[in-house]
Design a protein around this motif. Structure first.
Motif, PDB file in Angstrom:
ATOM      1  N   ILE A   1       0.851  -1.190   0.000  1.00  0.00           N
ATOM      2  CA  ILE A   1       0.000   0.000   0.000  1.00  0.00           C
ATOM      3  C   ILE A   1       0.890   1.245   0.000  1.00  0.00           C
ATOM      4  O   ILE A   1       2.033   1.208   0.457  1.00  0.00           O
ATOM      5  N   PRO A   2       0.383   2.362  -0.525  1.00  0.00           N
ATOM      6  CA  PRO A   2       1.207   3.572  -0.622  1.00  0.00           C
ATOM      7  C   PRO A   2       1.402   4.239   0.733  1.00  0.00           C
ATOM      8  O   PRO A   2       0.523   4.209   1.590  1.00  0.00           O
ATOM      9  N   ASP A   3       2.559   4.843   0.905  1.00  0.00           N
ATOM     10  CA  ASP A   3       2.842   5.670   2.072  1.00  0.00           C
ATOM     11  C   ASP A   3       3.531   6.930   1.560  1.00  0.00           C
ATOM     12  O   ASP A   3       4.721   6.912   1.223  1.00  0.00           O
ATOM     13  N   VAL A   4       2.758   8.012   1.471  1.00  0.00           N
ATOM     14  CA  VAL A   4       3.264   9.240   0.865  1.00  0.00           C
ATOM     15  C   VAL A   4       4.413   9.827   1.675  1.00  0.00           C
ATOM     16  O   VAL A   4       5.412  10.299   1.121  1.00  0.00           O
ATOM     17  N   ARG A   5       4.279   9.806   3.003  1.00  0.00           N
ATOM     18  CA  ARG A   5       5.346  10.388   3.829  1.00  0.00           C
ATOM     19  C   ARG A   5       6.671   9.662   3.635  1.00  0.00           C
ATOM     20  O   ARG A   5       7.732  10.285   3.625  1.00  0.00           O
ATOM     21  N   LYS A   6       6.632   8.359   3.486  1.00  0.00           N
ATOM     22  CA  LYS A   6       7.848   7.594   3.245  1.00  0.00           C
ATOM     23  C   LYS A   6       8.281   7.653   1.782  1.00  0.00           C
ATOM     24  O   LYS A   6       9.417   7.327   1.451  1.00  0.00           O
ATOM     25  N   GLY A   7       7.337   8.021   0.893  1.00  0.00           N
ATOM     26  CA  GLY A   7       7.629   8.023  -0.527  1.00  0.00           C
ATOM     27  C   GLY A   7       7.858   6.627  -1.074  1.00  0.00           C
ATOM     28  O   GLY A   7       8.652   6.431  -2.000  1.00  0.00           O
ATOM     29  N   ASP A   8       7.162   5.653  -0.509  1.00  0.00           N
ATOM     30  CA  ASP A   8       7.403   4.260  -0.889  1.00  0.00           C
ATOM     31  C   ASP A   8       6.128   3.452  -0.653  1.00  0.00           C
ATOM     32  O   ASP A   8       5.139   3.953  -0.118  1.00  0.00           O
ATOM     33  N   TRP A   9       6.180   2.180  -1.036  1.00  0.00           N
ATOM     34  CA  TRP A   9       5.094   1.231  -0.773  1.00  0.00           C
ATOM     35  C   TRP A   9       5.468   0.407   0.452  1.00  0.00           C
ATOM     36  O   TRP A   9       6.626   0.019   0.618  1.00  0.00           O
ATOM     37  N   ILE A  10       4.491   0.168   1.340  1.00  0.00           N
ATOM     38  CA  ILE A  10       4.739  -0.642   2.525  1.00  0.00           C
ATOM     39  C   ILE A  10       3.802  -1.847   2.505  1.00  0.00           C
ATOM     40  O   ILE A  10       2.769  -1.836   1.838  1.00  0.00           O
TER      41      ILE A  10
END
Length: 293
Positions: free
Chosen positions: A137-146
């Motif tokens: 799923i997306p994680d905008v703050r991390k700029g990555d998928w988790i």
């Protein structure tokens, strides 16, 4: 004047979703899924979050809708960043529901429907082709998928509730109502995860309200352990409290410590037979929906 046990039973029933809310939520969930399928082609959906775990409280607001895509669907995959994919979801929702302003969030897109006040946090998820049941799923703050697995979250909650002879979910709902009255210093999911562990050391006495004792126990456990690291229940994503600011954790600990003291006073009054005094303290903690007459 009700006993504390009677007052808690009535209070807990008041937190439960009504049948009409359940029907409307499921109807709107189907509408959102059908709309997204026309635009981006998700394979299936999961009602996740507190609604999926049966720990949501009235009035019902936002429901987590987990949309599962294959990695190749709609041009998704490694070439598409998390924020870009969320923007696709936002655009699709606004095209399907004219006049609605969808809101981009860290891991989801929120859209609210007038009339019912029920909104959906739409979480796009890419299925891991090598590991069934594992999703990115997306994680905008991390700029990555988790990684995530909402079905595992539901399972962990159900198992903990069974260990507590079906009393944990009502207690979680009551803690959530208390948290609302405090201005939500602690994220609801963090409270839930702490409760899964905290309930294991709960040993109620037979002569006092079990729910009252459970609340007092969880207040104390959470105040003592809120600063601990709390792993994500599925063992996949970052710790549940990784995105919670230190200020919120300190404030939450202070509020929980205050609630622990007041709950202990309420138990002592109940032990002495002072039901009006005990119920008055619980009403201070849990708000005007807690009955005193």
């Amino acid at each position: 004047m009700p006993t504390v046990a009677q007052a808690f039973e009535q209070f807990m029933q008041g937190l439960e979703l009504h049948a009409g809310e359940e029907r409307e939520a499921k109807r709107q969930e189907r509408n959102v899924f059908d709309a997204m399928r026309r635009h981006l082609g998700p394979r299936e959906s999961i009602l996740s979050g507190s609604y999926g775990r049966s720990t949501a409280i009235r009035p019902l607001h936002d429901i987590d809708l987990f949309l599962i895509f294959t990695a190749a669907a709609g041009g998704t995959g490694d070439a598409v960043g998390p924020e870009a994919f969320l923007r696709r979801v936002k655009q699709a929702l606004e095209q399907e529901f004219p006049g609605k302003q969808a809101k981009l969030q860290n891991r989801s897109v929120n859209i609210e429907f007038s009339g019912t006040g029920i909104g959906f946090d739409v979480v796009p998820a890419l299925e891991d082709p090598r590991r069934p049941g594992i999703y990115w799923i997306p994680d905008v703050r991390k700029g990555d998928w988790i990684q995530s697995n909402p079905r595992k979250h539901i399972e962990v909650c159900d198992v903990a509730n069974a260990r507590a002879t079906q009393r944990l979910k009502p207690l979680i709902k009551a803690i959530k109502r208390w948290n609302q009255l405090q201005g939500k210093p602690v994220p609801s999911f963090l409270l839930e995860v702490m409760a899964y562990s905290g309930i294991d050391s709960f040993r109620p006495a037979s002569h006092l309200s079990v729910y009252a004792q459970g609340m007092a126990h969880l207040y104390q456990f959470m105040s003592e352990h809120i600063m601990d690291q709390w792993p994500e229940p599925a063992g996949l994503g970052p710790p549940v409290n990784s995105g919670v600011g230190q200020t919120n954790l300190v404030q939450g600990q202070q509020r929980l410590s205050g609630a622990t003291r007041k709950a202990a006073q309420a138990l002592e009054l109940e032990r002495m037979g002072d039901m009006p005094g005990a119920n008055a303290l619980w009403r201070e903690l849990l708000g005007p929906d807690y009955p005193v007459r």
